[in-house]
Scaffold this motif. Structure first.
Motif, short mmCIF file in Angstrom:
data_model
loop_
_atom_site.label_atom_id
_atom_site.label_comp_id
_atom_site.label_asym_id
_atom_site.label_seq_id
_atom_site.Cartn_x
_atom_site.Cartn_y
_atom_site.Cartn_z
N PHE A 1 3.34 -2.11 -2.94
CA PHE A 1 2.56 -0.91 -2.62
C PHE A 1 1.54 -0.61 -3.71
O PHE A 1 0.42 -0.19 -3.42
N ARG A 2 1.91 -0.87 -4.96
CA ARG A 2 0.97 -0.63 -6.07
C ARG A 2 -0.27 -1.51 -5.95
O ARG A 2 -1.37 -1.10 -6.30
N TYR A 3 -0.06 -2.75 -5.47
CA TYR A 3 -1.16 -3.71 -5.41
C TYR A 3 -1.59 -4.01 -3.97
O TYR A 3 -2.22 -5.04 -3.70
N LEU A 4 -1.27 -3.10 -3.06
CA LEU A 4 -1.55 -3.35 -1.64
C LEU A 4 -3.01 -3.67 -1.40
O LEU A 4 -3.34 -4.65 -0.71
N PHE A 5 -3.91 -2.87 -1.95
CA PHE A 5 -5.33 -3.05 -1.65
C PHE A 5 -5.92 -4.26 -2.37
O PHE A 5 -6.94 -4.81 -1.94
N ASP A 6 -5.29 -4.70 -3.46
CA ASP A 6 -5.71 -5.94 -4.10
C ASP A 6 -5.43 -7.14 -3.20
O ASP A 6 -6.24 -8.06 -3.09
N PHE A 7 -4.25 -7.13 -2.55
CA PHE A 7 -3.80 -8.29 -1.79
C PHE A 7 -4.12 -8.21 -0.31
O PHE A 7 -3.97 -9.21 0.40
N LEU A 8 -4.56 -7.05 0.18
CA LEU A 8 -4.75 -6.88 1.62
C LEU A 8 -5.72 -7.90 2.23
O LEU A 8 -5.43 -8.47 3.30
N PRO A 9 -6.88 -8.19 1.60
CA PRO A 9 -7.78 -9.18 2.22
C PRO A 9 -7.11 -10.55 2.39
O PRO A 9 -7.28 -11.20 3.41
N ARG A 10 -6.35 -10.97 1.39
CA ARG A 10 -5.68 -12.26 1.49
C ARG A 10 -4.57 -12.23 2.54
O ARG A 10 -4.39 -13.18 3.30
N LEU A 11 -3.83 -11.13 2.58
CA LEU A 11 -2.75 -11.03 3.57
C LEU A 11 -3.29 -11.07 4.99
O LEU A 11 -2.66 -11.64 5.89
N MET A 12 -4.45 -10.48 5.20
CA MET A 12 -5.04 -10.49 6.54
C MET A 12 -5.40 -11.92 6.96
O MET A 12 -5.21 -12.30 8.11
N ILE A 13 -5.93 -12.70 6.04
CA ILE A 13 -6.32 -14.06 6.36
C ILE A 13 -5.11 -14.97 6.51
O ILE A 13 -5.06 -15.83 7.38
N GLU A 14 -4.09 -14.76 5.66
CA GLU A 14 -2.93 -15.66 5.63
C GLU A 14 -1.71 -15.04 6.29
O GLU A 14 -0.57 -15.41 5.99
N ARG A 15 -1.92 -14.11 7.22
CA ARG A 15 -0.79 -13.40 7.82
C ARG A 15 0.15 -14.32 8.57
O ARG A 15 1.34 -13.99 8.75
N LYS A 16 -0.33 -15.49 9.00
CA LYS A 16 0.55 -16.41 9.71
C LYS A 16 1.35 -17.30 8.76
O LYS A 16 2.33 -17.92 9.18
N SER A 17 0.94 -17.36 7.49
CA SER A 17 1.63 -18.26 6.55
C SER A 17 2.43 -17.52 5.49
O SER A 17 3.08 -18.16 4.67
N ILE A 18 2.39 -16.19 5.48
CA ILE A 18 3.19 -15.41 4.54
C ILE A 18 4.06 -14.45 5.35
O ILE A 18 3.55 -13.61 6.10
N ARG A 19 5.37 -14.59 5.22
CA ARG A 19 6.30 -13.72 5.93
C ARG A 19 6.74 -12.61 4.98
O ARG A 19 7.23 -12.87 3.88
N LEU A 20 6.58 -11.37 5.43
CA LEU A 20 6.98 -10.22 4.62
C LEU A 20 8.34 -9.72 5.09
O LEU A 20 8.60 -9.62 6.30
N ARG A 21 9.22 -9.40 4.14
CA ARG A 21 10.50 -8.79 4.52
C ARG A 21 11.03 -7.97 3.35
O ARG A 21 10.64 -8.17 2.20
N ILE A 22 11.90 -7.04 3.67
CA ILE A 22 12.57 -6.24 2.65
C ILE A 22 13.95 -6.83 2.41
O ILE A 22 14.71 -7.07 3.35
#
Length: 456
Positions: free
Chosen positions: A284-305
């Motif tokens: 959450f602290r770095y959400l906006f730093d990583f958001l552009p990359r996460l949008m592009i790589e959303r199929k190759s990075i799985r997020l979970r808690i």
């Protein structure tokens, strides 16, 4: 399960004073110590656990220029040159062998990506080239898939992660470096606003410079110094087989699998299609730093808690120099392997290469990868703290470029001419509010400016 790593015995005594302290005994840290010591700089390397015991021994073992981010290609080329000499330079076995790396394409979309990577490689005089089905069969006979083409780098190679960092650390010690294991650095001391020493769990070392090469731990150390380093962790997984006859000599990746032959005749196998990133407070602290990359790589990075969220909530982000630090409470990160990824990798590999139907899986392990918003490392001085340098955020690319990264870091620390342009690795590019330049954007701009390829 943690892979077996060649043991490096610690120097028995803490030096009172050195020129440079390197924090972290992974491939980047030991390579930095190695090249500093060879130039007559007094160095102490402090590792909280064992040399190479985290991601530096848990990766695929590839030493590649193939499909590199264009910003990393010069460093990858220099690293490959150094890998070829590393056994002789250290006087030890690193496992490096030139075997070539092959990226197989089953679809036109994969071919288009490979052609773009090939265009970039030619800008740097790489020997990578596109090959067709007949050449594929000659390189990897026995494949059971109708590949339409591939990208092949014959000069690329492989090394043994369990041997390489320990060998380079011992080579650094031969050159005069002090190698300290089980010796966590709790903090950095300053005088007149500049680095003056480090405080370890075993005592204080006075120094003029500090290189933080702490992998996934770098973010926490930076926070304790009041520095904002946008870095998050993703997990990769690898398994190894017993010796197997008839498998490929060349290292190979295809959709949903990657492999390389080991010195013992077995293979390291990985999934390669996606990595898992656990959601933690820093997400959450770095959400906006990583958001552009996460949008592009959303199929190759799985997020979970998972349980790491609570663990990082409970971990101290500040501690006293006389207190036990988080680095001492967790000597070696050993995440539980994601078995579904391993099952998928083996299934995909066996569909492509039936010889692996008889492969015996000996063990598997997970490892945490230190990632930056643009997937390019930070190899840089830090303006806010004179004498403090970073070598971190290798984003899963660090093993292959480790020797070159160590040489570049040594150049920067010494204020010497650098082996490659350090600008792409500057810490300043990650300042809050800056927009990360992703590989896709860089690739499009670079090829358009050279008149190569299209804007796809």
């Amino acid at each position: 399960m943690s892979p077996p790593v060649q043991k490096v015995v610690s120097n028995p005594q803490l030096p009172k004073k050195v020129d440079v302290v390197v924090i972290g005994g992974g491939i980047a840290g030991v390579s930095t110590a190695f090249f500093l010591a060879r130039r007559g700089i007094s160095v102490a390397l402090c590792e909280k656990g064992e040399i190479g015991a985290e991601q530096s021994s848990r990766n695929w073992g590839w030493c590649r220029t193939l499909s590199r981010d264009p910003r990393e290609l010069p460093l990858a080329i220099e690293s490959l040159r150094l890998w070829r000499q590393m056994n002789a330079m250290t006087g030890r076995e690193t496992g490096f062998r030139q075997c070539g790396i092959l990226s197989l394409c089953a679809t036109e979309a994969e071919m288009a990506d490979a052609r773009r990577a090939d265009d970039e490689a030619r800008l740097y005089q790489s020997d990578a080239r596109m090959i067709g089905p007949e050449a594929i069969q000659a390189l990897v006979p026995g494949t059971d898939r109708p590949w339409i083409g591939a990208h092949f780098a014959p000069s690329d190679g492989r090394a043994e992660p369990a041997l390489a960092a320990p060998a380079i650390a011992e080579g650094a010690r031969d050159a005069g470096a002090c190698i300290l294991t089980g010796c966590a650095v709790r903090g950095v001391e300053t005088k007149a606003g500049a680095v003056s020493g480090v405080v370890t769990e075993k005592g204080t070392i006075a120094c003029q410079s500090v290189v933080l090469a702490g992998g996934v731990w770098s973010r926490l150390m930076c926070h304790s110094l009041g520095l904002r380093l946008p870095q998050l962790n993703v997990q990769g997984n690898v398994m190894r087989t017993a010796p197997l006859e008839g498998g490929p000599e060349v290292s190979v990746r295809g959709r949903g699998f990657g492999l390389r032959k080991r010195l013992d005749g077995g293979y390291n196998i990985a999934y390669g299609l996606s990595n898992e990133a656990q959601i933690v407070p820093d997400s959450f602290r770095y959400l906006f730093d990583f958001l552009p990359r996460l949008m592009i790589e959303r199929k190759s990075i799985r997020l979970r808690i998972g349980k790491r969220f609570l663990q990082e909530v409970l971990d101290a982000r500040k501690w006293g120099m006389d207190e036990v630090s988080p680095f001492e409470r967790t000597r070696i990160l050993d995440p539980k392997v994601i078995q579904s990824d391993m099952d998928a990798a083996l299934r995909n590999l066996r569909a492509a290469f039936p010889v692996f139907d008889k492969a015996e899986i000996v063990e598997s392990w997970g490892g945490l990868i230190d990632a930056t918003p643009d997937a390019v490392p930070v190899i840089s001085a830090v303006d806010e703290l004179p004498g403090f340098f970073l070598s971190t955020g290798y984003s899963g690319h660090g093993f292959g470029i480790g020797p070159g990264a160590g040489r570049l870091t040594a150049d920067i620390v010494m204020g010497a001419p650098t082996v490659v342009d350090p600008a792409p690795f500057s810490f300043n590019r990650l300042r809050k509010g800056s927009k990360p330049v992703l590989k896709q954007d860089l690739r499009r701009n670079s090829l358009q400016s050279q008149g190569i390829g299209g804007a796809n």
